[in-house]
Motif scaffolding. Structure first.
Motif, mmCIF file in Angstrom:
data_model
loop_
_atom_site.group_PDB
_atom_site.id
_atom_site.type_symbol
_atom_site.label_atom_id
_atom_site.label_comp_id
_atom_site.label_asym_id
_atom_site.label_seq_id
_atom_site.Cartn_x
_atom_site.Cartn_y
_atom_site.Cartn_z
ATOM 1 N N VAL A 77 0.813 -1.233 0.000
ATOM 2 C CA VAL A 77 0.000 0.000 0.000
ATOM 3 C C VAL A 77 0.840 1.273 0.000
ATOM 4 O O VAL A 77 0.316 2.358 -0.258
ATOM 5 C CB VAL A 77 -1.004 0.013 1.179
ATOM 6 N N ASP A 78 2.132 1.154 0.277
ATOM 7 C CA ASP A 78 3.016 2.317 0.154
ATOM 8 C C ASP A 78 3.424 2.545 -1.309
ATOM 9 O O ASP A 78 3.925 3.606 -1.654
ATOM 10 C CB ASP A 78 4.289 2.095 0.992
ATOM 11 N N GLY A 79 3.259 1.518 -2.125
ATOM 12 C CA GLY A 79 3.582 1.646 -3.556
ATOM 13 C C GLY A 79 5.065 1.757 -3.850
ATOM 14 O O GLY A 79 5.458 2.298 -4.882
ATOM 15 N N PHE A 80 5.913 1.222 -2.951
ATOM 16 C CA PHE A 80 7.364 1.363 -3.147
ATOM 17 C C PHE A 80 7.993 0.155 -3.836
ATOM 18 O O PHE A 80 9.170 0.200 -4.205
ATOM 19 C CB PHE A 80 8.077 1.570 -1.792
ATOM 20 N N HIS A 81 7.256 -0.948 -3.953
ATOM 21 C CA HIS A 81 7.803 -2.164 -4.581
ATOM 22 C C HIS A 81 8.164 -1.867 -6.039
ATOM 23 O O HIS A 81 7.439 -1.136 -6.717
ATOM 24 C CB HIS A 81 6.735 -3.264 -4.502
ATOM 25 N N VAL A 82 9.255 -2.476 -6.519
ATOM 26 C CA VAL A 82 9.672 -2.182 -7.904
ATOM 27 C C VAL A 82 8.575 -2.520 -8.922
ATOM 28 O O VAL A 82 8.466 -1.838 -9.942
ATOM 29 C CB VAL A 82 10.976 -2.917 -8.334
ATOM 30 N N ILE A 83 7.792 -3.539 -8.623
ATOM 31 C CA ILE A 83 6.702 -3.896 -9.554
ATOM 32 C C ILE A 83 5.709 -2.725 -9.643
ATOM 33 O O ILE A 83 5.278 -2.331 -10.735
ATOM 34 C CB ILE A 83 5.951 -5.156 -9.049
ATOM 35 N N ASN A 84 5.372 -2.149 -8.496
ATOM 36 C CA ASN A 84 4.422 -1.028 -8.511
ATOM 37 C C ASN A 84 5.048 0.219 -9.127
ATOM 38 O O ASN A 84 4.376 0.948 -9.875
ATOM 39 C CB ASN A 84 3.892 -0.770 -7.099
ATOM 40 N N SER A 85 6.330 0.483 -8.819
ATOM 41 C CA SER A 85 6.995 1.656 -9.432
ATOM 42 C C SER A 85 7.007 1.500 -10.948
ATOM 43 O O SER A 85 6.722 2.447 -11.688
ATOM 44 C CB SER A 85 8.453 1.781 -8.972
ATOM 45 N N GLY A 86 7.339 0.293 -11.404
ATOM 46 C CA GLY A 86 7.413 0.044 -12.845
ATOM 47 C C GLY A 86 6.053 0.151 -13.505
ATOM 48 O O GLY A 86 5.908 0.779 -14.566
ATOM 49 N N ARG A 87 5.054 -0.450 -12.882
ATOM 50 C CA ARG A 87 3.704 -0.402 -13.460
ATOM 51 C C ARG A 87 3.226 1.051 -13.545
ATOM 52 O O ARG A 87 2.638 1.466 -14.543
ATOM 53 C CB ARG A 87 2.733 -1.247 -12.622
ATOM 54 N N GLN A 88 3.498 1.816 -12.475
ATOM 55 C CA GLN A 88 3.068 3.220 -12.500
ATOM 56 C C GLN A 88 3.787 3.969 -13.625
ATOM 57 O O GLN A 88 3.166 4.740 -14.368
ATOM 58 C CB GLN A 88 3.362 3.897 -11.155
ATOM 59 N N ALA A 89 5.084 3.688 -13.776
ATOM 60 C CA ALA A 89 5.881 4.410 -14.782
ATOM 61 C C ALA A 89 5.366 4.176 -16.200
ATOM 62 O O ALA A 89 5.447 5.061 -17.044
ATOM 63 C CB ALA A 89 7.348 4.008 -14.677
ATOM 64 N N VAL A 90 4.828 2.960 -16.455
ATOM 65 C CA VAL A 90 4.350 2.690 -17.821
ATOM 66 C C VAL A 90 2.833 2.854 -17.949
ATOM 67 O O VAL A 90 2.255 2.519 -18.976
ATOM 68 C CB VAL A 90 4.790 1.293 -18.335
ATOM 69 N N GLY A 91 2.202 3.353 -16.896
ATOM 70 C CA GLY A 91 0.781 3.693 -16.991
ATOM 71 C C GLY A 91 -0.172 2.527 -16.772
ATOM 72 O O GLY A 91 -1.331 2.600 -17.174
ATOM 73 N N LEU A 92 0.307 1.452 -16.112
ATOM 74 C CA LEU A 92 -0.600 0.345 -15.770
ATOM 75 C C LEU A 92 -1.168 0.569 -14.371
ATOM 76 O O LEU A 92 -0.619 1.355 -13.590
ATOM 77 C CB LEU A 92 0.168 -0.976 -15.784
ATOM 78 N N ASP A 93 -2.259 -0.148 -14.053
ATOM 79 C CA ASP A 93 -2.798 -0.095 -12.686
ATOM 80 C C ASP A 93 -1.696 -0.436 -11.700
ATOM 81 O O ASP A 93 -1.003 -1.430 -11.881
ATOM 82 C CB ASP A 93 -3.911 -1.151 -12.526
ATOM 83 N N ALA A 94 -1.559 0.369 -10.670
ATOM 84 C CA ALA A 94 -0.485 0.129 -9.699
ATOM 85 C C ALA A 94 -0.896 0.680 -8.359
ATOM 86 O O ALA A 94 -1.819 1.498 -8.270
ATOM 87 C CB ALA A 94 0.797 0.813 -10.168
ATOM 88 N N MET A 95 -0.212 0.246 -7.316
ATOM 89 C CA MET A 95 -0.328 0.923 -6.033
ATOM 90 C C MET A 95 0.567 2.163 -6.118
ATOM 91 O O MET A 95 1.786 2.034 -6.313
ATOM 92 C CB MET A 95 0.187 0.011 -4.911
ATOM 93 N N VAL A 96 -0.019 3.322 -6.008
ATOM 94 C CA VAL A 96 0.756 4.566 -6.162
ATOM 95 C C VAL A 96 1.105 5.089 -4.771
ATOM 96 O O VAL A 96 0.241 5.106 -3.888
ATOM 97 C CB VAL A 96 -0.066 5.618 -6.949
ATOM 98 N N PRO A 97 2.365 5.501 -4.539
ATOM 99 C CA PRO A 97 2.742 6.007 -3.219
ATOM 100 C C PRO A 97 1.787 7.098 -2.714
ATOM 101 O O PRO A 97 1.337 7.963 -3.484
ATOM 102 C CB PRO A 97 4.156 6.552 -3.444
ATOM 103 N N CYS A 98 1.489 7.005 -1.419
ATOM 104 C CA CYS A 98 0.398 7.805 -0.829
ATOM 105 C C CYS A 98 0.652 9.325 -0.908
ATOM 106 O O CYS A 98 -0.289 10.090 -1.145
ATOM 107 C CB CYS A 98 0.217 7.418 0.633
ATOM 108 N N THR A 99 1.890 9.744 -0.690
ATOM 109 C CA THR A 99 2.143 11.196 -0.673
ATOM 110 C C THR A 99 1.919 11.818 -2.054
ATOM 111 O O THR A 99 1.146 12.790 -2.180
ATOM 112 C CB THR A 99 3.561 11.493 -0.136
#
Ligand code: NDP
Length: 295
Positions: free
Chosen positions: A120-142
């Motif tokens: 839920v912090d969105g810090f995992h590399v999978i979530n960072s990568g997914r966010q970077a390419v515009g896929l559904d991801a857990m996005v860091p809260c701040t």
């Protein structure tokens, strides 16, 4: 004209109320209670305050809250064992490991051991990568809290010049990525940036995530800009007391900006509110149900 004060505290309260409504709905319709686990290693005073606060708002929203405390000399294996247990606990939908961790524990290894679906912090590399390419991801809260405040205040961000000061993995980079996704023209500044004041003066949206008290002065701010101050710095005042200030010199910047977040009462409360949002999202995704729409 003095800038409009963006009241993150009040907005965060509406977000938390909406989450409480979603939690009540999930309980009554599906008999599911979203659960958040927070892991604290050591006794860092600021971390203790954050964790206490997170626990309090989680319970207030009607969720399950689990707090796991480990001694400051806990080994990496012990921290990883806790993460593993939580990964396999079906009543826990979100896992947050409070940073910083003590030096004997590898932060990246711990973050990347969290199940990405529970990150839920969105810090995992999978979530960072997914966010970077515009896929559904857990996005860091701040950053999620910041972009929400910006869209709330400005509406369409398309074409605006945004400057993000700070390039950390937890704030600066994901913030820049969210602004880019909103079609801003984004510049990321850092400690090696040349003529930072001049660059900041080009910003319609100025986001400060540096960790240096009141570094950004009023004459760095473009007339009418929207300023988001992520920094939380404790400074000593007279009589041995202390107070919190941001990375932006608020009294100066409010004379130039169109709108600005205060510290405290701006981004900080939004971060905690979006931790709850991410936990509900994780819970719904893991149970394959739609996120309830509550007004
Ligand atoms: P980091 O220390 O990880 O990153 C700071 C960034 O600022 C780095 O990229 C660094 O550049 C840059 N920087 C440092 N000095 C300068 C300078 N003189 N000029 C330009 N850039 C500079 O911090 P975080 O991103 O974790 O946090 C930033 C601030 O936000 C802190 O005050 C923190 O407490 C606060 N924070 C607040 C949250 C909230 O909920 N409101 C949540 C998270 C953080 P370089 O990479 O070149 O070293």
């Amino acid at each position: 004209m003095v800038a409009e004060r963006i009241d993150g505290k009040a907005y965060a309260q509406t977000v938390r109320e909406r989450v409480a409504g979603q939690v009540a709905f999930l309980k009554s319709k599906y008999d599911i209670t979203p659960g958040l686990a927070v892991v604290l290693v050591g006794e860092d005073p600021a971390s203790q305050v954050y964790v206490r606060n997170k626990n309090k708002v989680t319970v207030e929203a009607g969720m399950k809250s689990e707090e796991i405390r480990l001694e400051k000399d806990a080994t990496q294996a012990e921290v990883l064992a806790v993460v593993d247990r939580l990964n396999n606990d079906p009543t826990i939908h979100g896992i947050l490991v409070q940073l910083p961790l003590p030096p004997q524990v590898d932060e990246m290894a711990v973050i990347n051991a969290i199940d990405p679906a529970k990150d839920v912090d969105g810090f995992h590399v999978i979530n960072s990568g997914r966010q970077a390419v515009g896929l559904d991801a857990m996005v860091p809260c701040t950053p999620l809290g910041c972009i929400t405040l910006l869209k709330e205040r400005i509406g369409d961000l398309s074409g605006l010049n945004a400057v993000v000061v700070g390039r950390s993995n937890i704030v600066g980079k994901p913030m820049a990525s969210l602004l880019l996704a909103e079609n801003c023209t984004v510049t990321i500044a850092h400690s090696k940036t040349k003529d930072l004041p001049g660059l900041c003066r080009t910003a319609d949206i100025l986001v400060a995530a540096v960790g240096r008290p009141e570094m950004i002065r009023g004459d760095w701010v473009k007339d009418g800009a929207t300023v988001i101050d992520v920094g939380i710095n404790r400074i000593e005042t007279e009589g041995g007391k202390s107070r919190l200030v941001g990375d932006v010199c608020y009294p100066e910047a409010e004379q130039k900006a169109g709108a600005i977040t205060p510290v405290p009462g701006g981004v900080g409360p939004m971060t905690i509110a979006f931790l709850l949002v991410n936990t509900v999202t994780a819970c719904c995704r893991s149970n394959n149900i739609e996120i309830p729409e509550i007004e």
